[in-house]
Design a protein around this motif. Structure first.
Motif, short mmCIF file in Angstrom:
data_model
loop_
_atom_site.label_atom_id
_atom_site.label_comp_id
_atom_site.label_asym_id
_atom_site.label_seq_id
_atom_site.Cartn_x
_atom_site.Cartn_y
_atom_site.Cartn_z
N LEU A 62 12.55 -29.43 22.62
CA LEU A 62 11.98 -28.74 21.47
C LEU A 62 12.42 -29.38 20.15
N CYS A 63 13.65 -29.88 20.12
CA CYS A 63 14.12 -30.60 18.92
C CYS A 63 13.20 -31.78 18.63
N TYR A 65 10.19 -32.16 19.24
CA TYR A 65 8.87 -31.74 18.76
C TYR A 65 8.95 -30.93 17.47
N GLY A 66 10.10 -30.92 16.84
CA GLY A 66 10.23 -30.32 15.51
C GLY A 66 10.43 -28.82 15.48
N PHE A 67 10.73 -28.21 16.60
CA PHE A 67 10.99 -26.77 16.61
C PHE A 67 12.34 -26.50 15.98
N SER A 68 12.44 -25.43 15.23
CA SER A 68 13.72 -25.06 14.63
C SER A 68 14.33 -23.83 15.28
N GLY A 69 13.62 -23.22 16.21
CA GLY A 69 14.18 -22.05 16.87
C GLY A 69 13.35 -21.61 18.06
N VAL A 70 13.94 -20.69 18.82
CA VAL A 70 13.29 -20.10 19.98
C VAL A 70 13.39 -18.59 19.83
N LEU A 71 12.26 -17.93 19.95
CA LEU A 71 12.20 -16.48 19.85
C LEU A 71 11.92 -15.91 21.23
N LEU A 72 12.80 -15.04 21.69
CA LEU A 72 12.60 -14.37 22.98
C LEU A 72 12.09 -12.95 22.73
N GLN A 73 11.03 -12.61 23.39
CA GLN A 73 10.51 -11.24 23.35
C GLN A 73 11.18 -10.51 24.51
N ARG A 74 12.27 -9.85 24.21
CA ARG A 74 13.12 -9.27 25.24
C ARG A 74 12.40 -8.24 26.11
N ASN A 75 11.51 -7.46 25.51
CA ASN A 75 10.84 -6.42 26.29
C ASN A 75 9.72 -6.97 27.18
N MET A 76 9.50 -8.28 27.13
CA MET A 76 8.52 -8.93 28.01
C MET A 76 9.19 -9.74 29.11
N LEU A 77 10.50 -9.75 29.12
CA LEU A 77 11.25 -10.53 30.10
C LEU A 77 12.01 -9.61 31.05
N LEU A 91 23.43 -23.76 23.33
CA LEU A 91 23.50 -23.93 21.87
C LEU A 91 24.88 -23.67 21.29
N GLY A 92 25.71 -22.95 22.05
CA GLY A 92 27.06 -22.67 21.55
C GLY A 92 27.12 -21.55 20.54
N GLU A 93 26.06 -20.79 20.42
CA GLU A 93 26.09 -19.63 19.52
C GLU A 93 25.15 -18.54 20.03
N ALA A 94 25.53 -17.32 19.72
CA ALA A 94 24.75 -16.16 20.15
C ALA A 94 23.48 -16.03 19.32
N GLN A 101 16.04 -4.46 18.64
CA GLN A 101 16.59 -5.14 19.83
C GLN A 101 15.51 -5.68 20.78
N GLU A 102 14.27 -5.76 20.34
CA GLU A 102 13.21 -6.26 21.21
C GLU A 102 13.05 -7.78 21.12
N TYR A 103 13.68 -8.39 20.13
CA TYR A 103 13.58 -9.84 19.95
C TYR A 103 14.97 -10.42 19.77
N SER A 104 15.15 -11.62 20.31
CA SER A 104 16.36 -12.38 20.01
C SER A 104 15.91 -13.77 19.57
N PHE A 105 16.60 -14.30 18.58
CA PHE A 105 16.23 -15.59 18.01
C PHE A 105 17.40 -16.55 18.12
N PHE A 106 17.11 -17.75 18.63
CA PHE A 106 18.09 -18.81 18.73
C PHE A 106 17.70 -19.92 17.77
N ASP A 107 18.60 -20.23 16.85
CA ASP A 107 18.37 -21.29 15.87
C ASP A 107 18.72 -22.63 16.52
N LEU A 108 17.77 -23.54 16.55
CA LEU A 108 17.96 -24.85 17.18
C LEU A 108 18.47 -25.92 16.21
N ARG A 109 18.39 -25.66 14.92
CA ARG A 109 18.66 -26.71 13.93
C ARG A 109 20.05 -27.34 14.07
N GLY A 110 21.07 -26.52 14.23
CA GLY A 110 22.43 -27.05 14.38
C GLY A 110 22.57 -27.90 15.62
N PHE A 111 21.96 -27.46 16.70
CA PHE A 111 21.99 -28.21 17.96
C PHE A 111 21.31 -29.57 17.79
#
Length: 138
Positions: A62-63, A65-77, A91-94, A101-111
């Motif tokens: 994903l890096c 391809y220029g993505f800066s993050g990943v969004l998880l739709q928790r209530n769909m998983l 990624l080394g970070e929460a 609490q239905e979404y969680s976001f992971f920032d990819l930029r630091g990685f």
């Protein structure tokens, strides 16, 4: 995540319709998303493949391809916490969680920076693919 196809996926889990994935984008002015492609289109096949990768492979992919993050739709998983644990390990970070609490976001930029993974110039990639397809509009 998860990967769903607009106007086809319907109920992803009991009580959760596919349009729930649009909620984060309704009030934003800066958030961009990849929600493109009809079933079996090039775009939806790319998204399906990318979303099926384990976090360890998906992050650098994903890096590129220029993505800066990943969004998880928790209530769909079914196993959202398990998926979050994998992304956290890679990624080394929460993640950051939405208020409900239905979404969680992971920032990819630091990685991406820490691993020296520059994004491809997508305009060049697009032009090359269109040439390969024999697009007459180039």
């Amino acid at each position: 995540l998860p990967f769903v196809v607009h106007h086809i996926s319907g109920w992803v889990l009991p009580g959760v319709y596919y349009t729930e994935q649009l909620r984060p984008y309704i009030t934003t002015r800066t958030l961009h998303f990849t929600y493109g492609g009809d079933l079996h289109s090039i775009q939806s096949e790319w998204l399906r493949r990318a979303s099926s990768l384990p976090a360890k492979q998906a992050a650098p992919y994903l890096c590129r391809y220029g993505f800066s993050g990943v969004l998880l739709q928790r209530n769909m998983l079914k196993r959202a916490a398990e998926m979050e644990k994998q992304w956290t390990a890679v990624l080394g970070e929460a993640p950051t969680f939405s208020r409900d609490q239905e979404y969680s976001f992971f920032d990819l930029r630091g990685f991406c920076i820490a691993h020296g993974i520059p994004a491809q110039d997508m305009e060049l990639v697009k032009a090359r693919l269109l040439r390969q397809m024999g697009n007459p509009h180039l």
